[in-house]
Motif scaffolding. Structure first.
Motif, PDB file in Angstrom:
ATOM      1  N   LEU A   1       0.761  -1.199  -0.139  1.00 34.49           N
ATOM      2  CA  LEU A   1       0.091   0.273  -0.107  1.00 34.49           C
ATOM      3  C   LEU A   1       0.584   1.539  -0.517  1.00 34.49           C
ATOM      4  CD1 LEU A   1      -2.981   1.471  -0.089  1.00 34.49           C
ATOM      5  CD2 LEU A   1      -3.026   0.659   2.602  1.00 34.49           C
ATOM      6  N   GLY A   2       1.562   0.930   0.521  1.00 37.23           N
ATOM      7  CA  GLY A   2       3.143   2.122   0.845  1.00 37.23           C
ATOM      8  C   GLY A   2       3.638   2.608  -0.477  1.00 37.23           C
ATOM      9  N   LEU A   3       3.448   1.674  -1.356  1.00 34.25           N
ATOM     10  CA  LEU A   3       4.097   1.692  -2.808  1.00 34.25           C
ATOM     11  C   LEU A   3       3.219   2.588  -3.372  1.00 34.25           C
ATOM     12  CD1 LEU A   3       6.187  -1.371  -3.334  1.00 34.25           C
ATOM     13  CD2 LEU A   3       7.130   0.824  -2.830  1.00 34.25           C
ATOM     14  N   GLN A   4       1.848   1.948  -3.325  1.00 29.10           N
ATOM     15  CA  GLN A   4       0.920   2.536  -4.624  1.00 29.10           C
ATOM     16  C   GLN A   4       1.051   3.079  -3.744  1.00 29.10           C
ATOM     17  OE1 GLN A   4      -1.330  -0.912  -2.981  1.00 29.10           O
ATOM     18  NE2 GLN A   4      -2.788  -0.425  -4.635  1.00 29.10           N
ATOM     19  N   VAL A   5       0.757   4.156  -2.436  1.00 28.30           N
ATOM     20  CA  VAL A   5       0.411   5.301  -2.805  1.00 28.30           C
ATOM     21  C   VAL A   5       1.449   6.199  -2.849  1.00 28.30           C
ATOM     22  CG1 VAL A   5       0.476   7.295  -0.637  1.00 28.30           C
ATOM     23  CG2 VAL A   5      -0.959   5.155  -0.256  1.00 28.30           C
ATOM     24  N   LEU A   6       3.006   6.193  -3.072  1.00 28.49           N
ATOM     25  CA  LEU A   6       4.023   6.803  -3.850  1.00 28.49           C
ATOM     26  C   LEU A   6       3.674   7.052  -5.127  1.00 28.49           C
ATOM     27  CD1 LEU A   6       7.142   5.240  -1.695  1.00 28.49           C
ATOM     28  CD2 LEU A   6       6.133   7.096  -1.989  1.00 28.49           C
ATOM     29  N   VAL A   7       3.162   5.799  -5.606  1.00 31.20           N
ATOM     30  CA  VAL A   7       3.428   5.820  -7.132  1.00 31.20           C
ATOM     31  C   VAL A   7       1.739   6.853  -7.809  1.00 31.20           C
ATOM     32  CG1 VAL A   7       2.718   4.578  -9.202  1.00 31.20           C
ATOM     33  CG2 VAL A   7       4.124   3.444  -7.562  1.00 31.20           C
ATOM     34  N   ILE A   8       0.884   6.832  -7.467  1.00 30.93           N
ATOM     35  CA  ILE A   8      -0.536   7.175  -6.998  1.00 30.93           C
ATOM     36  C   ILE A   8       0.072   8.963  -6.804  1.00 30.93           C
ATOM     37  CG2 ILE A   8      -3.123   7.484  -6.425  1.00 30.93           C
ATOM     38  CD1 ILE A   8      -2.644   5.027  -7.862  1.00 30.93           C
ATOM     39  N   SER A   9       0.431   9.285  -5.603  1.00 35.84           N
ATOM     40  CA  SER A   9       0.774  10.653  -5.166  1.00 35.84           C
ATOM     41  C   SER A   9       1.756  11.416  -6.773  1.00 35.84           C
ATOM     42  CB  SER A   9       1.078  10.499  -4.351  1.00 35.84           C
ATOM     43  OG  SER A   9       0.377  10.171  -3.000  1.00 35.84           O
ATOM     44  N   ALA A  10       2.456  10.593  -7.005  1.00 33.18           N
ATOM     45  CA  ALA A  10       3.805  11.232  -7.608  1.00 33.18           C
ATOM     46  C   ALA A  10       2.823  11.507  -9.351  1.00 33.18           C
ATOM     47  CB  ALA A  10       4.269  10.225  -7.977  1.00 33.18           C
ATOM     48  N   VAL A  11       2.098  10.325  -9.420  1.00 28.79           N
ATOM     49  CA  VAL A  11       1.330  10.830 -11.212  1.00 28.79           C
ATOM     50  C   VAL A  11       0.428  11.907 -10.781  1.00 28.79           C
ATOM     51  CG1 VAL A  11      -0.494  10.010 -12.898  1.00 28.79           C
ATOM     52  CG2 VAL A  11       2.052   8.410 -11.456  1.00 28.79           C
ATOM     53  N   ALA A  12      -0.912  12.109  -9.660  1.00 30.32           N
ATOM     54  CA  ALA A  12      -1.408  13.252  -9.237  1.00 30.32           C
ATOM     55  C   ALA A  12      -0.827  14.219  -9.363  1.00 30.32           C
ATOM     56  CB  ALA A  12      -2.250  12.459  -7.854  1.00 30.32           C
ATOM     57  N   LEU A  13       0.035  14.633  -8.570  1.00 29.75           N
ATOM     58  CA  LEU A  13       0.781  15.842  -8.672  1.00 29.75           C
ATOM     59  C   LEU A  13       1.204  16.330  -9.444  1.00 29.75           C
ATOM     60  CD1 LEU A  13       2.788  14.983  -5.049  1.00 29.75           C
ATOM     61  CD2 LEU A  13       1.586  16.574  -5.428  1.00 29.75           C
ATOM     62  N   LEU A  14       2.229  15.145 -10.387  1.00 27.79           N
ATOM     63  CA  LEU A  14       2.366  15.429 -11.579  1.00 27.79           C
ATOM     64  C   LEU A  14       1.216  15.931 -12.301  1.00 27.79           C
ATOM     65  CD1 LEU A  14       5.094  13.061 -13.578  1.00 27.79           C
ATOM     66  CD2 LEU A  14       5.091  14.998 -12.570  1.00 27.79           C
ATOM     67  N   MET A  15       0.113  15.910 -12.160  1.00 28.62           N
ATOM     68  CA  MET A  15      -1.655  16.259 -13.313  1.00 28.62           C
ATOM     69  C   MET A  15      -1.762  17.021 -12.198  1.00 28.62           C
ATOM     70  SD  MET A  15      -3.028  12.195 -13.560  1.00 28.62           S
ATOM     71  CE  MET A  15      -4.533  12.936 -14.227  1.00 28.62           C
ATOM     72  N   GLY A  16      -0.752  17.938 -11.260  1.00 29.53           N
ATOM     73  CA  GLY A  16      -1.990  19.086 -10.622  1.00 29.53           C
ATOM     74  C   GLY A  16      -2.663  18.678  -8.901  1.00 29.53           C
ATOM     75  N   TRP A  17      -2.958  17.410  -8.778  1.00 26.85           N
ATOM     76  CA  TRP A  17      -3.357  17.750  -7.436  1.00 26.85           C
ATOM     77  C   TRP A  17      -2.366  18.457  -5.819  1.00 26.85           C
ATOM     78  CZ3 TRP A  17      -1.695  12.925  -3.612  1.00 26.85           C
ATOM     79  CH2 TRP A  17      -2.477  13.253  -2.568  1.00 26.85           C
ATOM     80  N   SER A  18      -3.139  18.954  -6.045  1.00 23.43           N
ATOM     81  CA  SER A  18      -3.334  20.113  -4.478  1.00 23.43           C
ATOM     82  C   SER A  18      -3.620  19.424  -2.936  1.00 23.43           C
ATOM     83  CB  SER A  18      -3.165  21.249  -4.810  1.00 23.43           C
ATOM     84  OG  SER A  18      -4.217  22.061  -4.625  1.00 23.43           O
ATOM     85  N   PRO A  19      -2.949  18.385  -2.379  1.00 20.84           N
ATOM     86  CA  PRO A  19      -4.056  17.955  -0.886  1.00 20.84           C
ATOM     87  C   PRO A  19      -3.989  19.719  -0.666  1.00 20.84           C
ATOM     88  CG  PRO A  19      -1.529  17.555  -1.596  1.00 20.84           C
ATOM     89  CD  PRO A  19      -1.961  17.521  -2.907  1.00 20.84           C
ATOM     90  N   SER A  20      -5.011  19.117   0.476  1.00 16.62           N
ATOM     91  CA  SER A  20      -4.677  19.994   1.793  1.00 16.62           C
ATOM     92  C   SER A  20      -3.467  19.549   2.397  1.00 16.62           C
ATOM     93  CB  SER A  20      -5.939  20.172   2.745  1.00 16.62           C
ATOM     94  OG  SER A  20      -5.953  20.584   3.632  1.00 16.62           O
ATOM     95  N   PRO A  21      -2.467  20.071   3.020  1.00 15.76           N
ATOM     96  CA  PRO A  21      -1.306  20.154   3.719  1.00 15.76           C
ATOM     97  C   PRO A  21      -1.554  20.068   5.622  1.00 15.76           C
ATOM     98  CG  PRO A  21      -0.581  21.939   2.994  1.00 15.76           C
ATOM     99  CD  PRO A  21      -2.636  21.852   2.409  1.00 15.76           C
ATOM    100  N   ALA A  22      -2.840  20.287   5.381  1.00 16.77           N
ATOM    101  CA  ALA A  22      -3.656  20.352   7.310  1.00 16.77           C
ATOM    102  C   ALA A  22      -4.112  18.254   7.198  1.00 16.77           C
ATOM    103  CB  ALA A  22      -4.710  20.858   7.803  1.00 16.77           C
TER     104      ALA A  22
END
Lengths: 321, 250
Positions: free
Chosen positions: B118-139
């Motif tokens: 799951l940790g690996l999945q989160v890294l891959v998905i988050s990286a791709v999403a960030l490249l697509m402009g994802w901006s999660p709430s830091p809080a």
């Protein structure tokens, strides 16, 4: 350690073991008692065999001894502890080879053995085990592609990976080709001589006769008799003679009419005959004359003491497959 | 005299072994990485989520928390459920429970493998999403990690409950079918408010809807969704107790 000292404390002591299965739909929701007071002792430096037909309760007995099954009555002591509450320390001292192997189909033999060895602080020498059981030639082949004999040898190595003091083998010769069988049987004898307590189940009289120092015959959930193989064979009941004559000849001989009246004779298979009773040398002469008169020459002839099979038939009233 | 390796080493070994099994299995990789990535890209390029977007909250912001929740369901429920079902069929669970690993170590090893994958999945998905402009709430990031762990626990317990009670073929069918149904209409990637009226209330009570909603609250608004957390915790406890009660080792 040297062989066969049954005055030492047993490494496995089972008494009054009871196990119920169910409720089972096939029995209208009733329970079935599969073990009904099994008692046995196994010792270090000995091969102890549980011999019985399929369904007699052999596997259930050793699974209760291994702690894989809970019991409904009786006591089990494995290396002085109760296997139903086995700790990792107890499990580290006991090796188990299951009847169905229990090996993941995708695993590769050498990697799997090293993984299992990692569970122990002082594992066996895996390279030596691989060489001893001839696993090297298929060390990298996925388990699902191995032959029955290869799987069985790997399961044996897995059971020995932790360098155990007690080894359980459930039907060790199942699926073994003659070559694997020789390797496995030699190793069992060698381990026994090194002092391991070995407990095996088998439905094959030949396995018990060739491997076991001590045999328990299991029938209908009970241990019906026990002893060394010679003890069991020589324990002739007073009403019976200890000799059996078997011969092969043309099928269809009226064998009952040619043997003397104090003997009984049957054609067990077409062309195979068994004569039992208090056989004397004179009886052989009578038989030979009858063959001569009928123009028959037997193609095989064997005179033997009682076999373990006779003992088994006598105590259980059943034939082994 | 033979002795066991220390408990932590046994669990770490089994966790590593199970992780490698999951990563080497092609079907598992499709379920764990490829399908969630397809869902992420699909939701970002189609107008499906447009009714929920607002200035500053784009499609990828709404889609990513749900896809992370989907990853937990893929690995913990379907992936580990199927693997455990077949291990049970082949007697692997029985054999390993006779070694010093034992039943507890075996389950702990599976939990480690779920966490690592799951940790690996989160890294891959988050990286791709960030490249697509994802901006999660830091809080909300720390809360989201805790919620993912709780969601993984709930889905692992559910997966083991299925794997330990029915045949492996049935486990395969049930966990795959539920994955598809819950992914499409379980409130996990498509928020409940985008689903037809009657469904919306129901899916918030499902573990899929609760995890999806809790992660969206955390990563979109930095909020802790207490209701969704309670629903998820309830599923974890109930399915955990049921798995302990009914799981058959052979």
């Amino acid at each position: 350690m040297l062989r066969s000292n049954r005055s030492d404390p047993p490494c496995l002591n089972i008494d009054g073991l009871v196990k119920d299965f169910g409720p089972l739909p096939s029995l209208e929701g009733k329970m079935v008692r599969v073990l009904d007071g099994v008692a046995l002792q196994a010792y270090r430096g000995q091969v102890t065999a549980l011999l019985g037909a399929n369904g007699a309760g052999k596997t259930t007995t050793i699974e209760c001894a291994q702690g894989l099954l809970s019991r409904d009555g009786g006591t089990v002591s494995l290396l002085g502890e109760d296997p139903a509450r086995a700790t990792s320390s107890l499990r580290a001292r006991v090796g188990v080879m299951l009847q169905d192997g229990g090996l993941p189909p995708a695993a590769r033999p050498l990697a799997l053995l090293r993984h299992i060895a990692g569970m122990y602080s002082r594992p066996a020498d895996i390279d030596a085990l691989v060489a001893r059981l001839g696993i090297g030639s298929f060390a990298g082949t996925p388990v699902r592609r191995l032959s029955g004999g290869q799987k069985q040898r790997l399961a044996m190595a897995a059971a020995l990976a932790g360098d155990p003091e007690v080894l359980f083998l459930d039907e060790p010769s199942a699926g073994l080709d003659p070559q694997s069988r020789a390797i496995v049987f030699d190793l069992v004898r060698e381990l026994r001589d090194e002092g391991l307590g070995i407990v095996l189940t088998t439905h094959l009289l030949d396995d018990a006769q060739r491997l076991a120092d001590y045999v328990y015959i299991v029938d209908a959930g009970r241990t019906v008799t026990h002893g060394t193989v010679p003890d069991l064979i020589n324990a002739t009941r007073p009403t019976e003679s200890g000799r059996v004559l078997t011969f092969e000849a043309v099928p269809g001989l009226d064998v009952a009419s040619i043997v003397p009246g104090h003997l009984s004779a049957v054609e067990t298979r077409p062309g195979s005959y068994t004569v039992t009773g208090p056989l004397a040398a004179a009886d052989l002469a009578v038989l030979a004359q009858a063959w001569d008169a009928a123009g028959v020459m037997p193609t095989a002839l064997q005179l033997s003491p009682r076999s373990l099979e006779d003992v088994f038939l006598e105590v259980s009233g059943k034939e082994l497959p | 005299m033979s002795a066991p390796a220390p408990l932590a080493r046994r669990i770490a070994l089994q966790g590593g072994y199970e992780t490698m099994c999951m990563l080497r299995n092609g079907e598992q990789l499709i379920l764990a990485i490829v399908l969630p990535l397809l869902a992420l890209v699909g939701l970002a390029v189609t107008p499906l989520l447009d009714p929920l977007t607002s200035p500053g909250t784009g499609r990828v912001d709404i889609a990513t928390p749900g896809v992370l929740a989907l990853c937990a369901m893929s690995t913990a429920f379907t992936g580990q459920g199927i693997a455990t079902g077949f291990d049970r069929r082949y007697g692997v669970l029985r054999f390993l429970s006779t070694t010093p690993l034992g039943r507890t170590g075996l389950i702990a090893g599976k939990a480690v493998a779920v966490a690592v994958v799951l940790g690996l999945q989160v890294l891959v998905i988050s990286a791709v999403a960030l490249l697509m402009g994802w901006s999660p709430s830091p809080a909300g990031i720390a809360v989201a990690i805790l919620l993912l762990a709780l969601g993984a626990a709930a889905f692992t317990a559910l997966g083991l409950l299925v794997a330990g009670t029915v045949r492996p073929e049935a486990t395969l069918a049930i966990t795959n079918l539920l994955w598809i149904l819950l992914a499409a209409g379980g409130g996990i990637v498509i928020p409940p408010e985008a689903l037809p009226g009657q469904l919306a209330g129901l899916v918030q009570l499902l573990p899929s809807g609760a995890l999806g909603e809790a992660l969206r609250s955390a990563l979109l608004a930095g909020q802790f969704n207490f209701t969704a957390f309670l629903v998820l915790a309830g599923w974890t406890v109930l399915s955990g107790v049921a798995a302990v009660r009914w799981f058959k080792w052979s």
